[in-house]
Enzyme design. Structure first.
Site, PDB file in Angstrom:
ATOM      1  N   CYS A  12       0.868  -1.177   0.000  1.00 35.05           N
ATOM      2  CA  CYS A  12       0.000   0.000   0.000  1.00 35.05           C
ATOM      3  C   CYS A  12       0.907   1.230   0.000  1.00 35.05           C
ATOM      4  CB  CYS A  12      -0.872   0.003   1.244  1.00 35.05           C
ATOM      5  SG  CYS A  12       0.119   0.149   2.728  1.00 35.05           S
ATOM      6  N   HIS A  41       4.406  -5.879   8.932  1.00 39.46           N
ATOM      7  CA  HIS A  41       4.185  -7.266   9.328  1.00 39.46           C
ATOM      8  C   HIS A  41       4.363  -8.205   8.141  1.00 39.46           C
ATOM      9  CE1 HIS A  41       1.812  -5.960  13.134  1.00 39.46           C
ATOM     10  NE2 HIS A  41       3.103  -6.118  13.366  1.00 39.46           N
ATOM     11  N   CYS A  95       2.750   5.475   9.383  1.00 41.35           N
ATOM     12  CA  CYS A  95       1.965   5.829   8.199  1.00 41.35           C
ATOM     13  C   CYS A  95       1.093   7.051   8.527  1.00 41.35           C
ATOM     14  CB  CYS A  95       1.085   4.654   7.792  1.00 41.35           C
ATOM     15  SG  CYS A  95      -0.044   5.089   6.465  1.00 41.35           S
ATOM     16  N   GLU A 125      -0.706  -0.927  16.452  1.00 44.17           N
ATOM     17  CA  GLU A 125      -1.410   0.302  16.062  1.00 44.17           C
ATOM     18  C   GLU A 125      -2.515   0.619  17.078  1.00 44.17           C
ATOM     19  OE1 GLU A 125      -3.212   0.314  12.113  1.00 44.17           O
ATOM     20  OE2 GLU A 125      -4.617   1.846  12.819  1.00 44.17           O
ATOM     21  N   THR A 161      -6.829   1.216  11.321  1.00 51.19           N
ATOM     22  CA  THR A 161      -6.878   1.551   9.886  1.00 51.19           C
ATOM     23  C   THR A 161      -7.112   0.358   8.967  1.00 51.19           C
ATOM     24  OG1 THR A 161      -4.492   1.350   9.839  1.00 51.19           O
ATOM     25  CG2 THR A 161      -5.382   3.580  10.041  1.00 51.19           C
ATOM     26  N   CYS A 189      -8.330   2.965   6.408  1.00 53.95           N
ATOM     27  CA  CYS A 189      -7.669   3.701   5.333  1.00 53.95           C
ATOM     28  C   CYS A 189      -8.232   3.286   3.981  1.00 53.95           C
ATOM     29  CB  CYS A 189      -6.159   3.543   5.418  1.00 53.95           C
ATOM     30  SG  CYS A 189      -5.489   2.272   4.407  1.00 53.95           S
ATOM     31  N   ASN A 219      -4.256  -6.914   8.141  1.00 53.23           N
ATOM     32  CA  ASN A 219      -5.101  -6.726   6.956  1.00 53.23           C
ATOM     33  C   ASN A 219      -5.141  -7.977   6.086  1.00 53.23           C
ATOM     34  OD1 ASN A 219      -3.308  -6.116   4.375  1.00 53.23           O
ATOM     35  ND2 ASN A 219      -2.265  -5.276   6.155  1.00 53.23           N
TER      36      ASN A 219
HETATM   37  S1  SF4 Z   1      -2.821   2.706   7.184  1.00 52.14           S
HETATM   38 FE1  SF4 Z   1      -3.290   2.036   5.116  1.00 52.14          FE
HETATM   39  S2  SF4 Z   1      -1.769   3.052   3.832  1.00 52.14           S
HETATM   40 FE2  SF4 Z   1      -1.048   3.159   5.953  1.00 52.14          FE
HETATM   41  S3  SF4 Z   1       0.280   1.373   6.218  1.00 52.14           S
HETATM   42 FE3  SF4 Z   1      -1.753   0.786   6.923  1.00 52.14          FE
HETATM   43  S4  SF4 Z   1      -2.736  -0.121   5.125  1.00 52.14           S
HETATM   44 FE4  SF4 Z   1      -0.981   1.033   4.412  1.00 52.14          FE
END
Ligand code: SF4
Length: 571
Positions: A12, A41, A95, A125, A161, A189, A219
């Site tokens: 990303c 990760h 980020c 996070e 996110t 995000c 993710n």
């Molecule tokens: S917040 Fe979104 S753009 Fe930022 S590192 Fe995570 S997945 Fe990637």
């Protein structure tokens, strides 16, 4: 079996930004370099960073000097305060989208809201967002958790996110029933949202799903669970060699998606493996493997040089082109294999199937390099003193260029560090050995501008081909320390250079024919740049094209540059 690759798969924006920043800092040289915890990760990215001298430090509290990178997932307020005290250069790679969630949590907490964070409680996070929210923060990991929340005066909802967009909406609906005036901010995000939307759209077209990414990647886990909700079989893997051919063979259409921290080279390898499994299920797998191994070992290089030399002979006249082309081709094959082996030795990580092949067959590649070199030298003795001398000079130059791969040398390190030097060096070697040297030392032709048409055309074509290859693999090169032009100039600028360079080939050849310097059959050369331009425009829209097809197109363009005019002219 057909394989659909999700367009959103792979790095990303935030991960790419972090990786690029690390590479830039490495070039500045303010080491030692380490990351506070994992930068992203994904174990392959961590391994590639380690190869480039970037370690990981979970307890940096007694460290000093060098550069410490902060991971993309952010750090807690307490950690940041302690890190700021350390006597070292701190490079914050959090980020910006995570930074936005941290900022919102802090602001709403200061305004007196009860901050509810939808996320995985153990994720870095979420810990960072929670610490920004202070004592008014709390985490809900699921719809069930949301239903169990205590009474709150002023609730506010936001999200990790990388959470599931639909689950966030569901939780918000539940909370609205309890607190109709609840405020919220969807901090998922856009990259995560797009990835999930595309996955949902493609699920109806496939029988099985392969999701690639780190086992600790939130993710990636989410993508697998979204795919699993439809009842389709989901194969979640970190590496291509984890694919089970027996389990995958029954499926006709497979969707390949990947998490935000999965590098492009890893996705490409999984795609290659799926294509191999497809070949095995149709019985044609071994043919593809043999063909791929031949291409990767470069056996076609002498043949390409031979047909280009023969085509020149047809348009320029003179004698000795065949022997010269073969001698030059053997020498180029030797250089190519020798430098490829050394380049692959520089890193323990390999980004491509070809590199993997070279590493696995290093001895064979070196033997082939040795035999082709001997073959070239033997032929050179029959081609005269001038040829022998000039090929010795070219060999020396190529060896010196490869020297930093064997041993540290300040001057030649600088030479290799010139942006695009790899492309320029091979372009010059091909033009000189295949076009200029045979014309002036063997064919007995007097020097004239006409003699420059072939080397100039081949130089532009070879340069276009190198750019074409490099443009396809930007991520791998950046992380693995390859210095390519697209990395220095950017993809958009290099795309323009590629198109201009390929167009220049067409212009030179057409002008030569219109001015009566070459017979019309020489126009067959134009098929090569046209193939490259067509393939590039076509591949631009394809996610992670097969490495074998990219190689076949790039080397095929060199082959037809010689073969078509040769066949047309000798008819
Ligand atoms: S917040 Fe979104 S753009 Fe930022 S590192 Fe995570 S997945 Fe990637």
């Amino acid at each position: 079996m057909s394989v659909i690759v999700a367009k959103t798969a792979g790095f990303c924006w935030g991960v790419r930004r972090a990786v690029d920043s690390v590479v830039t800092e490495i070039k500045k040289g303010e080491g030692p370099f380490r990351v506070y915890g994992p930068l992203v990760h994904n174990p392959q990215v961590i391994e590639a960073l380690k190869d480039r001298g970037v370690g990981m430090s979970s307890e940096p509290w007694d460290e000093s000097g060098g550069t410490l990178f902060l991971r993309t997932h952010g750090v807690t307020v307490e950690e940041r305060e302690r890190l700021n005290e350390l006597p070292l250069k701190l490079k914050d790679l959090t980020c910006p989208r995570v930074g936005r969630a941290l900022g919102i949590a802090g602001k709403m907490s200061r305004k007196g809201y009860d901050v509810i964070i939808f996320g995985d409680p153990g994720h870095h996070e979420v810990k960072a967002i929670l610490s920004s929210a202070g004592s008014s923060g709390m985490v809900v990991a699921s719809v069930a958790d949301a239903k169990r929340l205590p009474d709150l005066k002023n609730p506010f909802l936001l999200s990790q996110t990388t959470q599931n967009c639909e689950e966030f909406s569901e939780i918000l609906d539940i909370l609205k029933k309890r607190w109709p005036g609840i405020e919220s901010s969807n901090t998922i995000c856009d990259s995560t949202a797009r990835r999930q939307t595309e996955l949902r759209e493609l699920l109806g077209r496939v029988d099985a799903v392969v999701v690639v990414g780190g086992s600790n990647s939130a993710n990636t886990r989410r993508l697998a669970s979204i795919a699993g909700e439809t009842g389709l079989p989901v194969f979640r893997i970190e590496r291509h060699d984890e694919l089970d051919a027996g389990l995958l063979k029954p499926y006709r259409r497979v969707l390949l998606s990947a998490g935000a921290s999965t590098p492009g080279w890893s996705i490409r390898k999984v795609r290659e493996r799926l294509l191999e499994i497809q070949g095995e299920s149709t019985g044609a797998g071994w043919i593809r493997n043999v063909f791929r191994n031949l291409i990767f070992s470069g056996v076609h290089i002498p043949f390409i040089a031979l047909v280009i030399a023969l085509a020149q002979g047809e348009t320029l006249g003179g004698t000795g082109w065949g022997a010269a082309g073969l001698a030059a081709g053997l020498l180029l094959w030797s250089f190519t294999n020798f430098t490829a082996v050394l380049e692959c030795r520089r890193v323990t990580m390999t980004s491509q199937k070809r590199q993997e092949f070279i590493r696995a067959h290093e001895r064979v590649m070196l033997l082939l390099a040795g035999f082709s070199f001997l073959g070239s030298v033997t032929l050179s003795f029959h081609l005269g003193t001038a040829w022998l001398l000039w090929t010795a000079v070219a060999t020396l130059f190529c060896f010196l260029y490869a020297l930093p791969l064997l041993k540290k040398s300040q001057f030649f390190d600088l030479l290799r560090a010139i942006p695009g030097s790899r492309e320029i060096m091979f372009t010059l070697a091909w033009s000189f050995l295949v076009c200029i040297l045979p014309a002036v030392s063997l064919a007995g032709l007097d020097f004239s501008l006409k003699l420059l048409i072939w080397p100039v055309s081949l130089a532009f074509l070879f340069f276009s081909r190198s750019l074409f290859l490099d443009l396809v693999d930007l991520q791998g090169d950046a992380l693995l320390g390859m210095d390519t032009l697209p990395l220095h100039l950017g993809a958009i600028r290099c795309r323009k250079i590629l198109l201009s360079s390929a167009s220049a080939v067409v212009l030179v050849q057409v002008s030569a024919v219109l001015m009566g310097k070459f017979p019309p059959c020489a126009l067959g050369f134009v098929a090569a740049p046209v193939l490259l331009i067509w393939a590039y425009i076509h591949l631009e829209n394809e996610s992670f094209p097969s490495e074998l097809s990219v190689r076949v197109i790039s080397d095929g363009s060199l082959l037809i540059a010689g073969l078509i005019p040769y066949l047309l002219c000798s008819l």
